[in-house]
Design a protein around this motif. Structure first.
Motif, PDB file in Angstrom:
ATOM      1  N   LEU A 360       0.871  -1.178   0.000  1.00 19.43           N
ATOM      2  CA  LEU A 360       0.000   0.000   0.000  1.00 19.43           C
ATOM      3  C   LEU A 360       0.911   1.231   0.000  1.00 19.43           C
ATOM      4  O   LEU A 360       1.284   1.765   1.047  1.00 19.43           O
ATOM      5  N   TRP A 361       1.311   1.660  -1.192  1.00 20.25           N
ATOM      6  CA  TRP A 361       2.194   2.799  -1.367  1.00 20.25           C
ATOM      7  C   TRP A 361       1.410   3.917  -2.047  1.00 20.25           C
ATOM      8  O   TRP A 361       0.788   3.716  -3.091  1.00 20.25           O
ATOM      9  N   GLU A 362       1.451   5.116  -1.454  1.00 14.98           N
ATOM     10  CA  GLU A 362       0.716   6.244  -2.025  1.00 14.98           C
ATOM     11  C   GLU A 362       1.552   7.514  -1.892  1.00 14.98           C
ATOM     12  O   GLU A 362       2.388   7.640  -0.983  1.00 14.98           O
ATOM     13  N   ALA A 363       1.305   8.446  -2.801  1.00 15.98           N
ATOM     14  CA  ALA A 363       2.005   9.733  -2.761  1.00 15.98           C
ATOM     15  C   ALA A 363       1.559  10.524  -1.538  1.00 15.98           C
ATOM     16  O   ALA A 363       0.456  10.334  -1.012  1.00 15.98           O
ATOM     17  N   ALA A 389       0.058   1.260   8.176  1.00 12.33           N
ATOM     18  CA  ALA A 389       0.306   0.334   7.072  1.00 12.33           C
ATOM     19  C   ALA A 389       0.855   1.006   5.822  1.00 12.33           C
ATOM     20  O   ALA A 389       1.618   0.391   5.071  1.00 12.33           O
ATOM     21  N   VAL A 390       0.479   2.261   5.568  1.00 13.77           N
ATOM     22  CA  VAL A 390       0.807   2.893   4.297  1.00 13.77           C
ATOM     23  C   VAL A 390       2.294   3.239   4.230  1.00 13.77           C
ATOM     24  O   VAL A 390       2.953   3.484   5.244  1.00 13.77           O
ATOM     25  N   LYS A 391       2.823   3.242   3.011  1.00 14.44           N
ATOM     26  CA  LYS A 391       4.189   3.683   2.733  1.00 14.44           C
ATOM     27  C   LYS A 391       4.118   4.878   1.791  1.00 14.44           C
ATOM     28  O   LYS A 391       3.169   5.013   1.024  1.00 14.44           O
ATOM     29  N   CYS A 392       5.155   5.720   1.872  1.00  9.05           N
ATOM     30  CA  CYS A 392       5.095   6.993   1.151  1.00  9.05           C
ATOM     31  C   CYS A 392       6.495   7.372   0.684  1.00  9.05           C
ATOM     32  O   CYS A 392       7.503   6.876   1.210  1.00  9.05           O
ATOM     33  N   ASP A 393       6.550   8.262  -0.311  1.00 10.34           N
ATOM     34  CA  ASP A 393       7.838   8.712  -0.825  1.00 10.34           C
ATOM     35  C   ASP A 393       8.479   9.779   0.059  1.00 10.34           C
ATOM     36  O   ASP A 393       9.667  10.061  -0.066  1.00 10.34           O
TER      37      ASP A 393
END
Length: 718
Positions: A360-363, A389-393
């Protein structure tokens, strides 16, 4: 009405047929027409047959009533007055009498009266030949009705007022942008610096027109286009979501087509708005960030949502904008992985699909928008699950968002999990949130854990209304968790405000005032034997907490009737240890003193603990004197609110200290009162308090006796 007028009025009859199959030849001839004309019989015959029904057995049709037809507005190909010839796509010239119209004929393409159509008989257009049986004319109609919206592949049923308004604004912008872009392509001629002249006769540098013209160059500045696009984007942000999306996507497509006419020329000497290769990515960043948020926050219909994304993917991006290729691939709210995370069925944000790991990768703008929407709906548990849970740049900003997880857990009433979230990081690569919370946030957390209430909003603020969220933490648990947080961060441990908040919360009840303020407790001094037991137990507890060892407070001391008193004694011991190590890092000590409220026995215990080491006691006294000197006005206001008894106990506490340096604090307090008697209407009562307490008879030393006697004598003469 005369017979002639009646005959003229009653010429046609509208007959609605319920036979859709059209079995015979006559019905076939009427297919595609919106009206059917039936010739009337003469009036005398109708009058004779009026009570009867006219039945057509062949077509199973019954006419029960006849009236003259009113010709309604209709497309030209449905006109019953003038014949119409159909072809697939004849646009050269009018066919037959297709250009002839009645008063109610409408243009099929323009959707307005044929008399107002500007292209009714225009060669290569010829709207008079348009009809609904031709795919060519249908596409022309859709193009005419949708206008610039046609490039978004929108159906007529998809287009509402908002979309059409956005399309109108976009169409106007495209025309203006074309003019500005053409001016950019033309460029500006700029004269070079003064050049040496090589002509005969030789002129001074810069005065020869011939030499100057040979060195002139064209400079292409994108600033005018940039300003136009920026104004349009500002306007889009003020429009409704659908209109704004159309405007932003249309602007992205237009600026993606722009080319730099001087590719070989360096752009380093131009500003960020004058260079196309710098300005366009900047505009794209603004456009895509806004669109990412809108795709999350705005409830677009699914088909419209997908068409927006498809349109952006169809844009051919220049090389300097390739980073934006997949930026609008925003997963919808009903995406399986996102849904399982929000429901708590997936705590890691990972899943395997055909042997491949999915994350679950989102900007970052998407993450911020999702958090914002979930908070608006007060779905705090979902926010916590998503952020974990989320991953981000942007790991830095994601960490800042995750630092709010303990507060969101407090909003759900899960205070224990909130304390654990403060102390333990989300992943092994980050430090805990306690390292980054501010002293004000620390105070709010303590207030939440003590009372079980939380701020009504979504921010960690002390002001404003508070609401109940759950059962408060037990005092023993609150003390342990608060000290763990303090010891996990040097910035917090060396901040006097944190320790004053810790003492104040332990000396308050579990209930809040109507305005959200804590209710302070005035505790009786416990027996000396009890104090000694708590002090002995506190030493080992504090050492274990500093070493991050999981400890339990003695139930006999902290779960009994005197648990409030035991908590304050432990706080005294913790402050005393902090002063031994971090005294010179403190910027204030007065607020720690005031945090004890009217529990002067606990403050006396702290001063007695400090007297064991002269340099610590002197350093504390000096810091307190400096604070009193700086905060004279504040102290006068505090004393006015608390009354003469509090001031008397405060002064007596310091005057009766064994150490002369601490006695000077009491003397300085008296001098403040004497110097500001007009601001101390309670000074007479304070004098009475000193007299009744026998302060003048205590062995306080020559200097103290002199000052106290002078103060009392001054008021006895009044």
């Amino acid at each position: 009405m005369g017979p002639s007028e009646k005959e003229e009025e009653e010429q046609n009859v509208i007959v609605i047929s319920d036979d859709d199959d059209g079995g015979d030849e006559e019905v076939e001839n009427t297919q595609g027409s919106s009206v059917l004309c039936v010739e009337l019989q003469d009036e005398s015959h109708l009058e004779e047959k009026k009570p009867e029904e006219i039945v057509d057995e062949k077509e199973d049709l019954v006419v029960t009533y006849c009236k003259q037809a009113n010709v309604m507005p209709h497309a030209r190909y449905d006109c019953n007055v003038h014949p119409f010839e159909r072809t697939e796509c004849d646009t050269c010239s009018p066919l037959g009498t297709n250009n002839v119209i009645c008063d109610q004929c409408y243009c099929y393409i323009c959707d307005k009266p044929a008399a107002e159509c500007q292209h009714w008989t225009t060669p290569s257009l010829c709207h008079c030949n348009a009809h609904n049986k031709s795919s060519f004319w249908k596409s022309q109609r859709n193009l005419a009705l949708t206008g610039v919206l046609a490039m978004f592949n929108l159906e007529l049923l998809d287009i509402d007022t908002e979309l059409r308004h956005g399309g109108d604004l976009l169409e106007k912008f495209i025309r203006e942008l074309s003019v500005a872009y053409n001016m950019y392509l033309i460029g500006e001629w700029i004269s070079p610096p003064a050049q040496e002249c090589f002509c005969v006769p030789k002129l001074p540098p810069g005065q020869c027109d011939s030499c100057r013209s040979q060195h002139m160059e064209v400079v292409h500045k994108y600033s005018g286009v940039f300003e136009l696009v920026a104004r349009f984007l500002n306007q889009a942000e003020q429009e409704s979501p659908k209109a704004a999306a159309i405007m932003l996507l249309g602007a992205a497509k237009q600026i993606a087509l722009h080319k730099d006419p001087a590719l070989l020329r360096s752009c380093q000497n131009l500003g960020h708005t004058a260079s196309l290769r710098i300005a366009v990515p900047f505009l794209f960043q603004r456009i895509t960030t806004r669109l990412q948020r809108m795709l999350v926050l705005c409830d677009f219909p699914k088909t419209l949502y997908e068409k927006f994304i498809q349109f952006f993917q169809s844009i051919s991006l220049p090389c300097h904008c390739h980073a934006f290729t997949n930026c609008l691939n925003v997963v919808p709210w009903d995406h399986m992985l996102l849904t399982t995370v929000l429901k708590g069925q997936n705590t890691t944000g990972q899943r395997r699909l055909k042997g491949r790991k999915m994350y679950l990768w989102e900007a970052l703008p998407v993450v911020e928008a999702r958090v914002e929407k979930l908070l608006d709906k007060k779905k705090y548990k979902e926010v916590v699950r998503y952020l974990r849970a989320v991953k981000c740049d942007d790991n830095q900003r994601l960490r800042d968002l995750r630092d709010m997880i303990p507060f969101y857990l407090c909003k759900t009433g899960d205070f224990m999990d909130a304390t654990h979230s403060l102390l333990f990081p989300v992943n092994s690569l980050a430090c805990c949130s306690a390292c980054r919370i501010t002293p004000c946030q620390f105070k709010v957390y303590l207030k939440i854990f003590r009372t079980g209430c939380v701020p009504s909003g979504n921010d960690i603020v002390e002001t404003g209304p508070w609401v109940s969220a759950g059962t408060p933490l037990r005092s023993s648990v609150l003390i342990k968790q608060a000290l763990k947080v303090l010891y996990s961060s040097k910035a917090l441990c060396r901040n006097a405000k944190c320790w004053s908040s810790f003492i104040m919360v332990l000396g308050s009840s579990n209930f809040l005032e109507k305005r959200g303020h804590l209710l302070p407790l005035t505790l009786e001094e416990p027996p000396l034997a009890f104090q000694a037991k708590v002090l002995v137990a506190s030493n080992s507890v504090l050492e274990d907490l500093k070493a991050r060892v999981n400890v339990s407070l003695p139930p006999a001391l902290f779960s009994a009737q005197l648990h409030h008193e035991a908590s304050l004694i432990l706080a005294v011991q913790a402050v005393q240890q902090m002063l031994c190590y971090d005294l010179f890092h403190l910027t204030s000590f007065l607020e720690i003193v005031l945090a004890f409220g009217k529990n002067f026995w606990a403050l006396r215990m702290l001063l007695d603990q400090l007297s064991c080491e002269d340099h610590i006691l002197c350093g504390t006294a000096n810091l307190l004197l400096r604070d009193l000197n700086r905060e004279k006005g504040t102290m006068l206001s505090v004393w006015q609110n608390l009354g003469p008894k509090y001031v008397g106990d405060f002064v007596c506490l310091f005057l009766t200290c064994r150490h002369q340096r601490m006695q000077s604090v009491g003397l300085f307090t008296l001098n403040i009162i004497i110097d500001n008697l007009p601001l101390c209407p309670w000074a007479q009562q304070l004098c009475t308090f000193f007299r009744d307490s026998g302060l003048k008879q205590l062995p306080l030393g020559t200097t103290v006796h002199h000052e106290v006697s002078k103060f009392i004598t001054a008021f006895e003469k009044l």
